[in-house]
Design a protein around this motif. Structure first.
Motif, PDB file in Angstrom:
ATOM      1  N   THR A 159       0.828  -1.210   0.000  1.00  0.00           N
ATOM      2  CA  THR A 159       0.000   0.000   0.000  1.00  0.00           C
ATOM      3  C   THR A 159       0.862   1.260   0.000  1.00  0.00           C
ATOM      4  O   THR A 159       0.621   2.198  -0.769  1.00  0.00           O
ATOM      5  CB  THR A 159      -0.938   0.015   1.218  1.00  0.00           C
ATOM      6  N   LEU A 160       1.873   1.293   0.857  1.00  0.00           N
ATOM      7  CA  LEU A 160       2.778   2.439   0.931  1.00  0.00           C
ATOM      8  C   LEU A 160       3.537   2.634  -0.382  1.00  0.00           C
ATOM      9  O   LEU A 160       3.626   3.752  -0.902  1.00  0.00           O
ATOM     10  CB  LEU A 160       3.790   2.226   2.054  1.00  0.00           C
ATOM     11  N   LYS A 214       2.937   1.701  -3.477  1.00  0.00           N
ATOM     12  CA  LYS A 214       2.126   2.181  -4.587  1.00  0.00           C
ATOM     13  C   LYS A 214       1.721   3.637  -4.408  1.00  0.00           C
ATOM     14  O   LYS A 214       1.718   4.415  -5.377  1.00  0.00           O
ATOM     15  CB  LYS A 214       0.888   1.300  -4.737  1.00  0.00           C
ATOM     16  N   ALA A 215       1.394   4.015  -3.189  1.00  0.00           N
ATOM     17  CA  ALA A 215       0.977   5.394  -2.930  1.00  0.00           C
ATOM     18  C   ALA A 215       2.122   6.374  -3.155  1.00  0.00           C
ATOM     19  O   ALA A 215       1.946   7.434  -3.758  1.00  0.00           O
ATOM     20  CB  ALA A 215       0.446   5.519  -1.504  1.00  0.00           C
ATOM     21  N   HIS A 256       3.499   9.013   1.569  1.00  0.00           N
ATOM     22  CA  HIS A 256       3.492   8.292   2.843  1.00  0.00           C
ATOM     23  C   HIS A 256       2.160   8.472   3.567  1.00  0.00           C
ATOM     24  O   HIS A 256       1.593   7.510   4.095  1.00  0.00           O
ATOM     25  CB  HIS A 256       4.629   8.783   3.744  1.00  0.00           C
ATOM     26  N   GLY A 270      -0.576   6.470   1.793  1.00  0.00           N
ATOM     27  CA  GLY A 270      -0.404   5.036   2.009  1.00  0.00           C
ATOM     28  C   GLY A 270      -0.799   4.603   3.406  1.00  0.00           C
ATOM     29  O   GLY A 270      -1.479   3.587   3.587  1.00  0.00           O
ATOM     30  N   TYR A 286      -3.997   2.220   4.322  1.00  0.00           N
ATOM     31  CA  TYR A 286      -3.770   0.956   5.040  1.00  0.00           C
ATOM     32  C   TYR A 286      -4.608   0.873   6.312  1.00  0.00           C
ATOM     33  O   TYR A 286      -5.226  -0.155   6.606  1.00  0.00           O
ATOM     34  CB  TYR A 286      -2.283   0.802   5.384  1.00  0.00           C
ATOM     35  N   VAL A 302      -5.740   4.607  -3.642  1.00  0.00           N
ATOM     36  CA  VAL A 302      -4.557   4.876  -4.436  1.00  0.00           C
ATOM     37  C   VAL A 302      -4.828   4.595  -5.918  1.00  0.00           C
ATOM     38  O   VAL A 302      -4.327   5.270  -6.810  1.00  0.00           O
ATOM     39  CB  VAL A 302      -3.372   4.010  -3.940  1.00  0.00           C
TER      40      VAL A 302
END
Length: 243
Positions: free
Chosen positions: A107-108, A110-111, A168, A171, A175, A188
């Motif tokens: 998740t982080l 990709k963001a 950051h 993400g 999450y 995202v």
């Protein structure tokens, strides 16, 4: 109330990677402060704790001990990279990471890439202290290379630091499923991919990239006046050579 521990890598007598007028410890602290400020300002029921808030040296074991004692729900350790090559962005989880850590990393990663663009070096697993000794899902981010000139130039731009911070924040919020204080949180996947040119601009973008006016990265990203100056300089040089 969710607790997020943001670890600003290095500090004090340990500057981290140093090159091109940049000290890693300064970038990591600036990004960490930005994450705390924006996450707490924009989202409900979240508290951001910092492993360090000043230019001090902390042993790795002090950092993870603080995170574990705080009862944080997640840990994100902020770093910049070194080692040359083509530069770019990458993230790390522990070699035997939990499914929660794997999801946090995905998740982080990709963001941040969606916000920052550039070379994607991938999601990796490594036996690093910060992600191994933490009791909660943990990810370490490596935000560009201080010893690669193009990356270093980007790290000196406020717009790029803002993009790293925003990536950051997005993400982490995605999450944890945080609720925005002012607007609905976008997934995202709903963000535009700044690394791909729009259909109407694709042909011209590729032509000008081949001529050296652009480096081929982040075609959909906003442009600063500094970047415009660089492009204009390349155009003038091209015209002089042709003339």
């Amino acid at each position: 109330m969710y607790k997020v521990l943001i670890d600003a890598g290095h500090g004090g007598k340990d500057p981290g990677a140093v090159a091109n007028g940049i000290q890693e410890k300064d970038i990591t602290l600036k990004v960490s402060f930005g994450i705390k400020q924006r996450l707490e300002a924009d989202y409900e029921k979240v508290q951001v704790l910092l492993s360090r808030s000043t230019d001090v040296f902390l042993e790795l074991k002090e950092r993870t001990a603080k995170a574990n004692a705080s009862g944080a729900d997640i840990l994100v350790s902020i770093h910049c990279n070194a080692g040359g090559g083509k530069g770019g962005f990458e993230t790390f989880r522990y070699t035997s990471a939990s499914q929660a850590s794997i999801k946090l990393q995905d998740t982080l990663h990709k963001a941040i890439m969606a916000k920052m663009g550039g070379t994607d070096r991938g999601q990796k697993a490594q036996n690093l202290h910060m992600v191994r000794e933490s009791n909660m899902p943990a990810v370490l981010t490596e935000n560009l290379f201080v010893d690669v000139a193009t990356d270093a130039d980007r790290l000196k731009q406020a717009s790029v630091i803002d993009a790293i911070i925003d990536g950051h924040v997005q993400g982490i919020a995605t999450y944890l499923g945080l609720k925005s204080k002012g607007k609905e949180v976008k997934s995202v996947t709903q963000e535009r991919n700044i690394n791909a040119p729009s259909g109407w601009a694709k042909e011209t973008w590729e032509e000008l990239t081949k001529k050296g006016f652009f480096d081929g990265t982040r075609p959909g990203a906003p442009i600063t006046r500094e970047e415009i100056a660089i492009v204009v300089g390349r155009v003038l040089k091209y015209v002089e050579q042709k003339g």
